[in-house]
Motif scaffolding. Structure first.
Motif: not given
Length: 204
Positions: A143-164
């Motif tokens: 949804q944000q392939p080029n770092g465009n705005g959206g749900t994921l943070e793009i301001n040098a802050k991490p987005n964290v998911f917990y995955v097995r």
């Protein structure tokens, strides 16, 4: 004149009450830990195939697996489906050989940390619905392939998911926009605060 003054006073009082209620609604669920929780939808589900029998009126759904190595690749070319500038060694070792039976379609909850937190603090807050899948991570990246705005943070802050991972061990997958592409890392779940305020956390 007095009646007009009383009417204006009542209107101002009611307006103040509405603003106070709105401010209360905007407060974090747990002050000092995270901002309010939102839910975001994303789907990678393929469209149903057309039936081979022209007389049939129902479409035939396709079932596909999500193969991580087919998607998570370092590639910042303009033609890349998602610009990825860096894959961490731990992510490559633990996650790129993973195959998931579902291709996507989950609605995830998301919140932003208001204070530095450890994985264990975050997992305790999330409860049983703490896990995501690699397909969920990829869906958000698409949804944000080029770092465009959206749900994921793009301001040098991490987005964290917990995955097995491929061994079934829970790990923290972090996604960060690095300016020319997404940087994707992974790490074991720990009890030391290492996610800074402003980190966005996703879960089911």
């Amino acid at each position: 004149m007095r009646q007009l003054s009383l009417t204006l006073s009542l209107a101002l009082f009611l307006a103040a009450q509405v603003l106070s209620a709105a401010a209360d609604d905007a407060k974090p669920n747990q002050p000092g830990s995270a901002a309010a929780v939102d839910r975001v939808a994303c789907s990678l589900q393929p469209k149903a195939e057309e039936p081979s029998d022209p007389s049939s009126t129902s479409a035939i759904p396709r079932t596909e697996k999500f193969v991580a190595r087919d998607h998570f690749k370092e590639n910042i070319a303009s033609s890349a489906p998602v610009k990825i500038s860096w894959l961490g060694a731990t992510f490559a070792q633990r996650f790129t050989n993973k195959v998931e039976n579902e291709t996507g379609g989950a609605s995830l909850q998301t919140f932003v940390l208001s204070a530095a937190s450890s994985d264990k603090d975050i997992l305790a807050r999330l409860g049983p619905s703490h896990e995501s899948r690699l397909a969920d991570v990829w869906c958000r990246l698409q949804q944000q392939p080029n770092g465009n705005g959206g749900t994921l943070e793009i301001n040098a802050k991490p987005n964290v998911f917990y995955v097995r991972d491929i061994a079934g061990e829970l790990g923290a997958v972090d996604v960060l926009w690095g300016g020319v592409g997404w940087e994707i890392g992974a790490s074991p779940v720990g009890d030391k605060p290492r996610w800074p305020a402003g980190t966005r956390v996703f879960s089911r």
